[in-house]
Design a protein around this motif. Structure first.
Motif, mmCIF file in Angstrom:
data_model
loop_
_atom_site.group_PDB
_atom_site.id
_atom_site.type_symbol
_atom_site.label_atom_id
_atom_site.label_comp_id
_atom_site.label_asym_id
_atom_site.label_seq_id
_atom_site.Cartn_x
_atom_site.Cartn_y
_atom_site.Cartn_z
ATOM 1 N N PRO A 278 0.588 -1.093 -0.328
ATOM 2 C CA PRO A 278 -0.119 -0.148 -0.044
ATOM 3 C C PRO A 278 1.094 0.934 -0.203
ATOM 4 O O PRO A 278 2.339 1.311 0.494
ATOM 5 C CB PRO A 278 -0.713 -0.404 0.989
ATOM 6 N N PHE A 279 0.438 2.322 -1.119
ATOM 7 C CA PHE A 279 0.843 3.667 -0.706
ATOM 8 C C PHE A 279 0.275 4.689 -0.748
ATOM 9 O O PHE A 279 -0.989 3.328 -1.410
ATOM 10 C CB PHE A 279 1.888 3.044 -2.003
ATOM 11 N N ALA A 280 0.203 5.909 -0.290
ATOM 12 C CA ALA A 280 -0.460 6.971 -0.757
ATOM 13 C C ALA A 280 -0.336 7.466 -1.164
ATOM 14 O O ALA A 280 0.626 7.787 -2.042
ATOM 15 C CB ALA A 280 -0.927 7.737 0.562
ATOM 16 N N ILE A 281 -1.259 8.040 -2.131
ATOM 17 C CA ILE A 281 -0.763 9.455 -3.563
ATOM 18 C C ILE A 281 -2.301 10.539 -2.815
ATOM 19 O O ILE A 281 -3.179 10.659 -2.594
ATOM 20 C CB ILE A 281 -1.681 9.171 -4.909
ATOM 21 N N ASP B 84 0.235 14.933 8.405
ATOM 22 C CA ASP B 84 0.378 14.643 9.589
ATOM 23 C C ASP B 84 -0.020 13.388 9.318
ATOM 24 O O ASP B 84 -0.394 11.832 10.602
ATOM 25 C CB ASP B 84 -0.426 15.283 10.300
ATOM 26 N N VAL B 85 -1.424 12.744 8.661
ATOM 27 C CA VAL B 85 -2.043 12.207 8.728
ATOM 28 C C VAL B 85 -1.415 11.021 8.574
ATOM 29 O O VAL B 85 -1.284 9.669 8.388
ATOM 30 C CB VAL B 85 -3.486 12.006 7.953
ATOM 31 N N VAL B 86 -0.818 10.657 7.241
ATOM 32 C CA VAL B 86 -0.174 9.688 6.117
ATOM 33 C C VAL B 86 0.651 8.969 7.030
ATOM 34 O O VAL B 86 1.228 7.522 6.511
ATOM 35 C CB VAL B 86 0.441 10.174 4.902
ATOM 36 N N PRO B 87 2.004 9.491 7.257
ATOM 37 C CA PRO B 87 2.722 8.393 7.886
ATOM 38 C C PRO B 87 1.755 8.007 9.162
ATOM 39 O O PRO B 87 2.918 6.791 9.697
ATOM 40 C CB PRO B 87 4.017 9.615 9.226
ATOM 41 N N GLN B 88 1.184 8.337 9.632
ATOM 42 C CA GLN B 88 0.293 7.227 10.593
ATOM 43 C C GLN B 88 -0.941 6.080 10.214
ATOM 44 O O GLN B 88 -1.465 4.676 10.926
ATOM 45 C CB GLN B 88 -0.804 8.222 11.155
ATOM 46 N N LEU B 89 -0.861 6.212 8.094
ATOM 47 C CA LEU B 89 -1.123 5.332 7.920
ATOM 48 C C LEU B 89 0.148 3.692 7.170
ATOM 49 O O LEU B 89 0.949 4.200 7.265
ATOM 50 C CB LEU B 89 -1.765 5.419 6.488
ATOM 51 N N PRO B 90 -0.723 2.988 7.175
ATOM 52 C CA PRO B 90 0.045 1.610 7.373
ATOM 53 C C PRO B 90 0.450 1.555 5.374
ATOM 54 O O PRO B 90 0.282 0.814 5.206
ATOM 55 C CB PRO B 90 -0.232 0.026 7.495
ATOM 56 N N VAL B 91 1.693 1.691 5.427
ATOM 57 C CA VAL B 91 1.360 2.782 3.720
ATOM 58 C C VAL B 91 3.360 2.813 4.040
ATOM 59 O O VAL B 91 3.633 2.816 4.448
ATOM 60 C CB VAL B 91 1.125 4.136 3.216
ATOM 61 N N ALA C 197 5.033 4.236 1.568
ATOM 62 C CA ALA C 197 5.500 5.572 0.579
ATOM 63 C C ALA C 197 3.676 6.439 0.293
ATOM 64 O O ALA C 197 3.138 6.462 0.110
ATOM 65 C CB ALA C 197 5.934 5.237 -1.016
ATOM 66 N N MET C 198 4.153 7.921 -0.037
ATOM 67 C CA MET C 198 3.273 9.121 0.164
ATOM 68 C C MET C 198 3.830 9.223 -1.700
ATOM 69 O O MET C 198 5.084 10.059 -2.009
ATOM 70 C CB MET C 198 3.322 10.346 0.877
ATOM 71 N N VAL C 199 2.881 9.486 -2.890
ATOM 72 C CA VAL C 199 3.170 9.838 -3.729
ATOM 73 C C VAL C 199 2.513 11.612 -4.234
ATOM 74 O O VAL C 199 1.032 11.102 -4.284
ATOM 75 C CB VAL C 199 2.525 9.460 -4.602
ATOM 76 N N GLU C 200 2.770 12.625 -4.318
ATOM 77 C CA GLU C 200 2.600 13.546 -4.215
ATOM 78 C C GLU C 200 2.288 13.953 -6.004
ATOM 79 O O GLU C 200 3.452 13.145 -6.489
ATOM 80 C CB GLU C 200 3.020 14.880 -4.424
#
Length: 269
Positions: free
Chosen positions: A107-110, A120-127, A129-132
């Motif tokens: 899983p990763f966030a976009i 604040d929120v995305v680092p608290q998720l089991p992902v 990476a974060m993609v901008e």
């Protein structure tokens, strides 16, 4: 479109599943929440978006819903009018939207921008990476509504459905809708820089791993055996042989690592 709610009052938090009809993982997560009916500390709106496409098990009916926002009440397509209805339902809500992919199991966030909410929120998720993706946000839900998207895993897999449930509950905990604590993770941040297009062919191959650097001069994909070579180094994102009709995926640059407080403190000592 199916709309439900946990808790009473006017929701400022929403969870959206089924934007694409061939991605059922998020629907499973929403249905489990509705079955469990957990006690929430903030009201939460739950939406299953493209029910017609889900019923037919196709990505969309007339056009990609996640390229149709903000939509219009006078749209000539199913998704064009549905986009308008969905925006109306989500107005004023921080929205969590679940997807799945043919390109990457983890899983990763976009996000549409590395905002204060995202960091604040995305680092608290089991992902992982974060993609901008603000350079490629036209028509997507987060171009209109404050949204965190997650790719839950491989399309149609049981693991993606399980991940969707974990991700949804972590999000609701992170925004104080569910009680409990989350685990913060160090999180690499990537920014999409280019589309990697592919020519019409009978067979496609991808030689690289998503989020693993490709050096300039390296072969990274092929169409009917004709290899594509990197002009400059990049990080592949959403790269797969057959995930998209006319593109292999995206090129990205690594722009940051969001560190947990503990890691940041340790670095500064």
């Amino acid at each position: 479109m199916r709309v439900a709610q946990l808790g009473s009052g006017t929701p400022e938090i929403a969870v959206v599943a089924g934007v694409h009809g061939d991605e059922p993982c998020g629907v499973r997560a929403v249905e489990r929440l509705l079955d469990d009916r957990p006690t929430v500390e903030r009201p939460v709106k739950l939406i299953v978006a493209n029910e017609d496409a889900l019923e037919r098990q196709v990505r969309f009916i007339d056009e990609d819903l996640n390229r149709a926002f903000p939509g219009s009440p006078d749209a000539k397509t199913h998704e064009g009018s549905l986009a308008h209805e969905l925006v109306s339902e989500l107005e004023g809500c921080l929205t969590f939207s679940m997807h799945s992919t043919q390109s990457h199991a983890d899983p990763f966030a976009i996000v549409n921008g590395v905002s204060e909410t995202a960091t604040d929120v995305v680092p608290q998720l089991p992902v992982t990476a974060m993609v901008e993706t603000s350079n490629f946000a036209d028509g997507r839900l987060f171009s209109t509504i404050d949204t965190i998207e997650v790719e839950c895993g491989l399309q149609g897999s049981e693991t993606a459905a399980e991940n969707a449930d974990r991700l949804t509950r972590a999000f609701l905990t992170a925004v104080d809708a569910l009680p409990g604590d989350t685990v913060r993770r160090d999180l690499p941040v990537y920014r999409l820089t280019d589309v990697i297009r592919k020519d019409q062919a009978d067979t496609y191959e991808v030689f690289v791993e998503n989020f693993t650097a490709v050096e300039a001069g390296a072969s990274f994909a092929a169409a009917d055996g004709d290899e594509q070579v990197a002009d400059e180094s990049f990080y592949p994102v959403l790269m797969s042989p057959n995930g998209y009709r006319d593109v292999f995926g995206y090129a990205a640059e690594k722009v940051d690592v969001i560190e947990t407080t503990a890691s940041a403190d340790a670095t500064s000592d």
